[in-house]
Write a protein that holds these residues in place. Structure first.
Motif, PDB file in Angstrom:
ATOM      1  N   LYS A  79       0.840  -1.211   0.000  1.00 26.47           N
ATOM      2  CA  LYS A  79       0.000   0.000   0.000  1.00 26.47           C
ATOM      3  C   LYS A  79       0.869   1.252   0.000  1.00 26.47           C
ATOM      4  O   LYS A  79       1.905   1.312   0.652  1.00 26.47           O
TER       5      LYS A  79
ATOM      6  N   SER B  86     -11.870  11.476   3.891  1.00 31.52           N
ATOM      7  CA  SER B  86     -12.685  10.286   4.149  1.00 31.52           C
ATOM      8  C   SER B  86     -13.645  10.011   3.001  1.00 31.52           C
ATOM      9  O   SER B  86     -13.832   8.859   2.593  1.00 31.52           O
TER      10      SER B  86
ATOM     11  N   ARG C 225     -13.209  10.479  -0.013  1.00 29.74           N
ATOM     12  CA  ARG C 225     -12.479  10.043  -1.224  1.00 29.74           C
ATOM     13  C   ARG C 225     -11.798   8.686  -1.019  1.00 29.74           C
ATOM     14  O   ARG C 225     -10.938   8.290  -1.808  1.00 29.74           O
ATOM     15  N   GLN C 226     -12.192   7.945   0.003  1.00 22.29           N
ATOM     16  CA  GLN C 226     -11.544   6.665   0.302  1.00 22.29           C
ATOM     17  C   GLN C 226     -11.540   5.703  -0.881  1.00 22.29           C
ATOM     18  O   GLN C 226     -10.549   5.015  -1.128  1.00 22.29           O
ATOM     19  N   ASP C 227     -12.638   5.648  -1.630  1.00 24.03           N
ATOM     20  CA  ASP C 227     -12.691   4.748  -2.791  1.00 24.03           C
ATOM     21  C   ASP C 227     -11.660   5.152  -3.834  1.00 24.03           C
ATOM     22  O   ASP C 227     -11.014   4.293  -4.441  1.00 24.03           O
ATOM     23  N   ASP C 228     -11.487   6.452  -4.034  1.00 22.60           N
ATOM     24  CA  ASP C 228     -10.493   6.941  -4.983  1.00 22.60           C
ATOM     25  C   ASP C 228      -9.078   6.564  -4.538  1.00 22.60           C
ATOM     26  O   ASP C 228      -8.244   6.167  -5.355  1.00 22.60           O
TER      27      ASP C 228
ATOM     28  N   ALA D  45      -8.348   4.008  -2.569  1.00 21.83           N
ATOM     29  CA  ALA D  45      -8.254   2.547  -2.686  1.00 21.83           C
ATOM     30  C   ALA D  45      -7.916   2.129  -4.123  1.00 21.83           C
ATOM     31  O   ALA D  45      -7.156   1.182  -4.338  1.00 21.83           O
ATOM     32  N   GLU D  46      -8.452   2.844  -5.103  1.00 21.11           N
ATOM     33  CA  GLU D  46      -8.180   2.532  -6.515  1.00 21.11           C
ATOM     34  C   GLU D  46      -6.702   2.676  -6.866  1.00 21.11           C
ATOM     35  O   GLU D  46      -6.240   2.049  -7.820  1.00 21.11           O
TER      36      GLU D  46
ATOM     37  N   ASP E  17      -4.278   1.991  -4.677  1.00 22.26           N
ATOM     38  CA  ASP E  17      -3.580   1.216  -3.637  1.00 22.26           C
ATOM     39  C   ASP E  17      -3.034   2.098  -2.522  1.00 22.26           C
ATOM     40  O   ASP E  17      -1.870   1.957  -2.116  1.00 22.26           O
TER      41      ASP E  17
ATOM     42  N   GLU F 283     -14.330   8.209   8.267  1.00 20.06           N
ATOM     43  CA  GLU F 283     -14.090   6.767   8.276  1.00 20.06           C
ATOM     44  C   GLU F 283     -12.629   6.387   8.136  1.00 20.06           C
ATOM     45  O   GLU F 283     -12.276   5.223   8.314  1.00 20.06           O
TER      46      GLU F 283
END
Length: 158
Positions: free
Chosen positions: A37, A60, A62-65, A67-68, A70, A94
């Motif tokens: 990561k 928080s 933008r967590q999905d962004d 994650a995309e 890594d 989160e």
């Protein structure tokens, strides 16, 4: 004014390792992310303060962004886990919030504001190899000029 310490890690250096208590329930060790990561360390002065209450919810959200690409985002300041948890619940944050109550980590990254007993507002991007690839320290702790979208762009450039 937040002036990075001359002993602060520079881009290209191995990021100073640490283990801190986290709102996620388990302590977080920076080096545990090596090899899989990218890590975005977001130092901020105080929970429940006006600027911080914009900044951390924005990261928080933008967590999905992240994650995309890594990447994991970790918020760090000197407040207690109890305060972190209350603030996170009230603002829907989160991302893990880490309690650096003695400012040891802020000091090792050169962002402690000693006379105010807080950390400055700063963002450090650490790659999967554990090396510091980008650092940004706001001139004043009350400033918030580096947004998550710009940090995402830096990660994509790695």
């Amino acid at each position: 004014m937040t002036t990075p310490s001359p002993t602060a890690p520079q881009v290209g250096d191995l990021a100073p390792d640490f283990t801190l208590p986290s709102t996620g329930g388990e302590p977080v060790t920076l080096s545990s992310y090596r090899g899989h990561k990218n890590v975005v360390l977001v130092f901020y002065p105080l929970d429940f303060s006006p600027v911080c209450s914009m900044q951390l919810p924005e990261y928080s959200g933008r967590q999905d962004d992240f994650a995309e690409v890594d990447a994991v985002v970790l918020g760090i300041n000197r407040d207690s886990l109890h305060t972190h948890k209350a603030w996170a619940a009230e603002y829907g944050i989160e991302v893990p919030l880490l309690a650096d109550m003695k400012l040891d980590v802020a000091r090792s990254y050169g962002v402690e504001i000693e006379d105010r007993a807080i950390s400055g507002r700063a963002v450090f991007l650490i790659d999967k190899a554990g090396k510091l690839r980008f650092r940004f320290v706001e001139e004043k702790a009350g400033d918030y000029t580096l947004r998550p979208g710009e940090v995402l762009k830096k990660i994509r450039e790695l």
